[in-house]
Design a protein around this motif. Structure first.
Motif, PDB file in Angstrom:
ATOM      1  N   ALA B 172       0.867  -1.184   0.000  1.00 30.20           N
ATOM      2  CA  ALA B 172       0.000   0.000   0.000  1.00 30.20           C
ATOM      3  C   ALA B 172       0.901   1.231   0.000  1.00 30.20           C
ATOM      4  CB  ALA B 172      -0.889   0.013   1.242  1.00 30.20           C
ATOM      5  N   PRO B 174       0.188   4.611   1.661  1.00 28.21           N
ATOM      6  CA  PRO B 174      -0.667   5.545   2.410  1.00 28.21           C
ATOM      7  C   PRO B 174      -0.023   6.926   2.574  1.00 28.21           C
ATOM      8  CG  PRO B 174       0.453   4.092   3.921  1.00 28.21           C
ATOM      9  CD  PRO B 174       0.894   3.688   2.550  1.00 28.21           C
ATOM     10  N   LEU B 175      -0.743   7.812   3.269  1.00 25.14           N
ATOM     11  CA  LEU B 175      -0.311   9.200   3.472  1.00 25.14           C
ATOM     12  C   LEU B 175       1.119   9.302   4.008  1.00 25.14           C
ATOM     13  CD1 LEU B 175      -1.052  12.273   3.666  1.00 25.14           C
ATOM     14  CD2 LEU B 175      -1.783  11.801   6.013  1.00 25.14           C
ATOM     15  N   GLU B 176       1.441   8.442   4.995  1.00 25.66           N
ATOM     16  CA  GLU B 176       2.770   8.527   5.619  1.00 25.66           C
ATOM     17  C   GLU B 176       3.896   8.376   4.588  1.00 25.66           C
ATOM     18  OE1 GLU B 176       0.211   6.766   6.671  1.00 25.66           O
ATOM     19  OE2 GLU B 176       0.247   6.420   8.846  1.00 25.66           O
TER      20      GLU B 176
END
Lengths: 59, 305
Positions: B172, B174-176
């Protein structure tokens, strides 16, 4: 034209110098090493990805 | 064709190139930064990947980065030959023919993407393929010679490795992971424009529209300062998305503060004084390394302590 062609010697090699031969040998060894590492990596990836699941199938 | 002609042809090909010259095509120094940031992305990501598979994934990312470096050298061989910084690269030095660099880079690109797909997942492999495409086609072939925003937009390619590393472990992005991307993305302009300020003559000679030779020194210095301020703030973001503790926040604030201070000195320097730009260029490398090292330490402490 055809006479001139006949008179020219047919090259059989590039006439590499000893230094060029040594470099070619080094390149060949590097390719062999790279190929060997590639084989080991693909084998390792295959085994690791299959993992314990190799036994989880019906025969 | 005579024997002498054959001999001349042989001399113009790669007969004297050693394995080290092909390795140099991979831009090892750039590769080391890519490997490090990708590794931090892998460690920071939640999830479990077998250590050996993680190592192979990291190797695939390194090879992918190197492949894009080789393709960049193939495409830019003409301008590399006129810049003092790049004059000794294997192609302008006459050691490796352009066609071989292209084949080498193309082959390694395909190999790295396939290997990453096998060792981790298709998302990471797709992101790596996109990174190579972006660096070679969007940056090298298109932007580099056409706009002074070349390294700003092109910087996305250099910023993607931590996202690739994250995706390799977590499957994935994600934002981080995009926070890490943003730090490198915003770091690129002050880093390269600091270099362009004191290597301006080189870029002018090669006809590359870098910011100093298009908009002038003063405009570049202002933009270097502005980007450094935004970078210093973005450097704090990992704390605010909950990735790290206050230890990181303090470290990033100190590092960012020093980056802003050095860029302020660049802004205030006289037109002929390139000392501050050289200092900023050197520190910017340390800044990126230190910020990512701090994230790495935090995550390792969280995992093992």
């Amino acid at each position: 034209m055809s006479d001139e062609k006949q008179r020219l010697p047919t090259p059989t090699s590039y006439g590499l110098t000893p230094e060029e031969m040594a470099m070619r040998k080094k390149r060949n060894l590097a390719i062999a090493l790279g190929l060997g590492v590639f084989i080991i990596i693909i084998f390792a990836v295959t085994i690791l990805r299959i993992g314990g699941a190799v036994a989880d199938r019906s025969f | 064709m005579t024997n002498a002609d054959h001999s001349a042809l042989a001399k113009s090909s790669s007969q004297l190139a050693g394995p080290g010259d092909y390795f140099a095509l991979l831009k090892p120094r750039v590769m080391s930064l890519v490997v490090f940031t990708a590794f931090v992305g892998m460690v920071a990501a939640p999830g479990v990947l077998h250590p050996a598979l993680a190592l192979i994934s990291l190797l695939a990312i390194a090879v992918g980065a190197g492949a894009s470096g080789a393709l960049n050298m193939w495409w830019d061989a003409d301008i590399d030959a006129v810049m003092s910084r790049t004059l000794k690269r294997p192609i302008p030095a006459g050691l490796v023919p352009r066609s071989e660099a292209a084949a080498f880079g193309g082959f390694l690109s395909a190999l790295s993407v396939a290997l990453l797909a096998l060792a981790s997942n298709y998302l990471a492999a797709g992101l790596l393929a996109f990174t190579i495409f972006f660096y070679v086609v969007i940056y090298s072939m298109w932007l580099k010679r056409s706009t002074p925003q070349n390294i700003v937009i092109g910087g996305a390619a250099g910023a993607l490795p931590p996202v690739v590393g994250w995706a390799a472990v977590a499957n994935a992005a994600p934002l981080e992971s995009w926070v890490l991307f943003t730090i490198i993305f915003l770091w690129t302009p002050p880093h390269f424009w600091a270099l362009a300020l004191f290597k301006r003559g080189d870029y002018e000679l090669a006809g590359i529209p870098m910011m100093p030779n298009v908009k002038g020194d003063l405009s570049t210095r202002r933009q270097v300062f502005a980007y450094s301020v935004v970078l210093a703030l973005a450097g704090l973001a990992p704390y605010f998305v909950g990735m790290v503790s206050a230890f990181y926040l303090i470290a990033a604030a100190l590092l960012g503060g020093w980056m802003v201070w050095l860029s302020w000195l660049v802004l205030k320097a006289s037109a002929e004084d390139f000392g501050p730009a050289k200092k900023l260029f050197g520190f910017s490398i340390f800044y990126l390394f230190a910020v990512f090292a701090a994230i790495l330490v935090e995550r390792l402490v969280a995992i093992y302590v």
